[in-house]
Every structure is written in structure tokens, then in C-alpha cells.
Design a protein around this motif. Sequence first.
Motif, mmCIF file in Angstrom:
data_model
loop_
_atom_site.group_PDB
_atom_site.id
_atom_site.type_symbol
_atom_site.label_atom_id
_atom_site.label_comp_id
_atom_site.label_asym_id
_atom_site.label_seq_id
_atom_site.Cartn_x
_atom_site.Cartn_y
_atom_site.Cartn_z
ATOM 1 N N UNK A 179 5.294 9.620 7.570
ATOM 2 C CA UNK A 179 5.422 10.910 7.288
ATOM 3 C C UNK A 179 6.813 11.242 7.481
ATOM 4 N N UNK A 180 7.680 10.713 8.200
ATOM 5 C CA UNK A 180 8.978 10.717 8.607
ATOM 6 C C UNK A 180 10.103 10.321 7.566
ATOM 7 N N UNK A 181 9.638 9.666 6.824
ATOM 8 C CA UNK A 181 10.826 9.028 5.593
ATOM 9 C C UNK A 181 11.527 10.256 5.025
ATOM 10 N N UNK A 182 12.680 9.666 4.731
ATOM 11 C CA UNK A 182 13.724 10.828 4.471
ATOM 12 C C UNK A 182 14.145 10.534 3.084
ATOM 13 N N UNK A 183 13.564 9.696 2.233
ATOM 14 C CA UNK A 183 13.945 9.680 0.913
ATOM 15 C C UNK A 183 12.788 8.861 0.104
ATOM 16 N N UNK A 184 12.765 8.925 -1.344
ATOM 17 C CA UNK A 184 11.994 7.914 -1.978
ATOM 18 C C UNK A 184 12.272 6.419 -1.953
ATOM 19 N N UNK A 185 13.609 6.225 -1.575
ATOM 20 C CA UNK A 185 13.985 4.871 -1.260
ATOM 21 C C UNK A 185 13.288 4.317 0.030
ATOM 22 N N UNK A 186 13.454 5.030 0.774
ATOM 23 C CA UNK A 186 12.848 4.421 2.200
ATOM 24 C C UNK A 186 11.141 4.357 2.021
ATOM 25 N N UNK A 187 10.700 5.377 1.312
ATOM 26 C CA UNK A 187 9.178 4.985 1.025
ATOM 27 C C UNK A 187 9.040 3.890 0.100
ATOM 28 N N UNK A 188 9.537 3.482 -0.768
ATOM 29 C CA UNK A 188 9.427 2.553 -1.694
ATOM 30 C C UNK A 188 9.696 0.981 -1.059
ATOM 31 N N UNK A 189 10.797 1.139 0.107
ATOM 32 C CA UNK A 189 10.962 0.021 0.808
ATOM 33 C C UNK A 189 9.959 -0.649 1.506
ATOM 34 N N UNK A 190 8.979 0.460 1.915
ATOM 35 C CA UNK A 190 7.908 0.095 2.687
ATOM 36 C C UNK A 190 6.626 -0.351 1.573
ATOM 37 N N UNK A 191 6.745 -0.206 0.428
ATOM 38 C CA UNK A 191 5.713 -0.787 -0.627
ATOM 39 C C UNK A 191 6.259 -1.943 -1.188
ATOM 40 N N UNK A 192 5.366 -2.726 -1.781
ATOM 41 C CA UNK A 192 5.698 -3.670 -2.880
ATOM 42 C C UNK A 192 4.519 -3.983 -3.773
ATOM 43 N N UNK A 193 5.108 -4.647 -4.922
ATOM 44 C CA UNK A 193 3.938 -5.036 -5.830
ATOM 45 C C UNK A 193 3.247 -6.349 -5.426
ATOM 46 N N UNK A 194 1.755 -6.436 -5.396
ATOM 47 C CA UNK A 194 1.182 -7.823 -5.308
ATOM 48 C C UNK A 194 0.230 -7.567 -6.549
ATOM 49 N N UNK A 195 -0.342 -8.799 -6.600
ATOM 50 C CA UNK A 195 -1.293 -9.336 -7.727
ATOM 51 C C UNK A 195 -2.950 -9.319 -6.873
ATOM 52 N N UNK A 196 -3.600 -8.459 -7.366
ATOM 53 C CA UNK A 196 -5.154 -8.488 -6.606
ATOM 54 C C UNK A 196 -6.117 -8.258 -7.777
ATOM 55 N N UNK A 197 -7.180 -9.103 -7.354
ATOM 56 C CA UNK A 197 -8.672 -8.339 -8.124
ATOM 57 C C UNK A 197 -8.942 -7.155 -7.786
ATOM 58 N N UNK A 198 -9.615 -6.491 -8.780
ATOM 59 C CA UNK A 198 -9.812 -5.084 -8.295
ATOM 60 C C UNK A 198 -10.862 -5.097 -7.289
ATOM 61 N N UNK A 199 -11.723 -6.084 -7.393
ATOM 62 C CA UNK A 199 -12.733 -6.021 -6.352
ATOM 63 C C UNK A 199 -12.605 -7.336 -5.616
ATOM 64 N N UNK A 200 -12.293 -6.965 -3.964
ATOM 65 C CA UNK A 200 -11.949 -7.981 -3.205
ATOM 66 C C UNK A 200 -12.750 -7.957 -1.859
ATOM 67 N N UNK A 201 -12.733 -8.938 -0.964
ATOM 68 C CA UNK A 201 -13.427 -8.785 0.250
ATOM 69 C C UNK A 201 -12.631 -9.284 1.315
ATOM 70 N N UNK A 202 -12.757 -8.550 2.560
ATOM 71 C CA UNK A 202 -11.933 -9.228 3.705
ATOM 72 C C UNK A 202 -12.527 -10.461 4.183
ATOM 73 N N UNK A 203 -11.531 -11.587 4.071
ATOM 74 C CA UNK A 203 -12.087 -12.703 4.478
ATOM 75 C C UNK A 203 -13.036 -13.217 5.682
ATOM 76 N N UNK A 204 -12.392 -12.555 6.781
ATOM 77 C CA UNK A 204 -13.154 -12.774 7.947
ATOM 78 C C UNK A 204 -14.035 -11.423 8.412
#
Length: 345
Positions: A102-127
Amino acid sequence: MKVVKKGTFYLSILFGLASCFSCKSFIPESLDALGDDINYMVKEFTPTLGRKTLYEKAVNVGNSSTLPLEFKIINVRTVEGDPATELTDKFPVKVWKASYTGEEKSLEEIEAKREIEYHSILEIGKNSGDIMFWDFGNSNWIRTQPDSCYVFDVEIANSGGRRYARNLRLKPYKERPYEPSQYNYETGLATRAALTPSQVSNLYGERTGDLIFPSDIDVFVFRHYDNTAATKTLTISVLDSMNNYIDIQKFKITDWKNMLHGFNQRFENKKAVYDVAYPIPLITYPTRYTTADGSRARIALKFNRLGFAGLLQECMLGFDFAIYEEGHWEIQFRFRKETPKFDND
């Protein structure tokens, strides 16, 4: 008396030791325990499409099983028994790789903390066995209630064997891009024309001087599809009783900078505009931009005026909300009966 020669004696010991070592190969290795007290406490999962939903601690493991366990979703199917590939195919979603504060100072700083991954819509925690429903997809191609929707099984395993939690139900609700919402979660149809403000205080009618109540104000949340700007925005506007725009800068003591976690805040055509990242809020986490539980963002439009007998009044119009889909959105307040009085008495 029978005499045993020393050589024969030592040879017998060696053969005996060799026999013991060979016997060890027939002793089974120690296996993990897998108890029969593993049970999913939640049998039916009802996420809303378009929202990331995590069902934590849905499974009760008990004390008779050796950890860690491994969980796997299998046999995802419709209630008719057909494979439900729409839930098992991979799709792009945004995943946090660093903590949002919540202290991020720009959109770029926010987006730098996220990335695109590919997942199934329904998933389960392995452990963990936690069930995750990712924020992708809509009711054009995923079944939703009141349909019976989907069934799936969960395989639970360790070296001691495997067990199955069978016939768990997945019954999503139709997408509602924002909350609060006037759309029914099963039919997707609007049940009322508009929403109501979350907070209204010390607003008086310009014509009659009567107090304005929340029921006298409509709130509309809508998306602009004709905005081609790459940077996503959120716009806030206010209309009077004649559907004319009120200059939003009349709300003079609004804390524009700290009201929303947006950037490049500006005034355009009597409206307030922010560059933002979606969803809003980005996660459920309390910050200065959210409600106390962190689940909603908060608009608080404020101004001061001198009322009867010269008393200072802080006037406020507020709305707590969440928007789950990217776009160029606008939140609009409309005074249905009377325009609020901004001037002093």
C-alpha cells in the motif's frame, strides 16, 4: 565329549552373520501413516467468476497421518460426466511475486511486483489441500448456478498409500465486476437501477434546506468502452438533480492524494480522474486507502460550510467499493431530489 575345531567355529559365525545381513533385505522399509480421518469439511465450492478465491483449511487431516501429504485434483467433470477442460486448461493470470504494502509510489512499482503466469482456473495446494479458484473466465463458457455445474475428486497420498475425497462440487456464481452490485449472482440480471452511498453526513438541500438522506442519492458504477488509453483509470463524478455535472472540486477538503491508491490524480470536465491498477483494492489488506478489513476501497468526498448559527459543518459523501475487472471505470453520484448546498447559510 565332542570337540569343535576353532576354524569351524569361526566359519559358522561368519555364515550366521551373512544370513542376518541377507535377512535385512526382506524387512520392509518404514512407510508413512495415512489415516482414514482425512476429510474435506467443505463439500461444495461456490466462487464468483472473475475473482480470485482461496478456500483455506477446507480439508481436515487429523492426527493419524504422516506429513507432508500430497493433494491432487483429478477427474474434473460436468455433472453429466463429461471432461470439464475449461477448468483444467491453462490461462494467463497475474501473480504477486513480492508483497503489496500500500506504500507503492507508482503503477510501475506495483506492476514490478506482479507477473503473468499460466494456471488452471481450478487448482489445489500441493501440500495444504487448499482449493484455489483463479480470477479468469466468464459465464459465457463456464457453467454457473443455478446449473448443477461441476464435480471433481481429490487424491491424497504419501508413501503409505493414497485415499480419495470424491464428488466434491464446484458451483460458481456469475461474475459481478464490482461490489456492492445490483446484479443477481445467479441470473446476472439487475435487481435495482442503482446503488446507495455508504456514508452521507450533513448534506442539506439547496432549495429547501432539508437534510439529504442516502436514499436520495443514486450511485452508478460503469465502464467506458470507448477509452483506448493503455493506462487504466478510475473516474469519480457528481451530478445534481437536473443531471448536470457538479464541479467535484467543490468538495474542497477531500484528501485527493490519500483517498485512493491511484496516481497522476487530475481534474477533467468537472470530474476527478486517477490512473490505477486493478483489481481495486489490489488485495484484501488494510491500508489507508481501504476499509478496516481491507476488502473495499473508500471514496470520501468532503467539504466544510457554515450552517445555522455559524456552526462549522463537515459534509461528506462516501462509497465503499471493490472493482474486480480491468478497464476504465467511473463511479457517479446522482442527487435525485435536491442538489446539495455548498455555500454558507
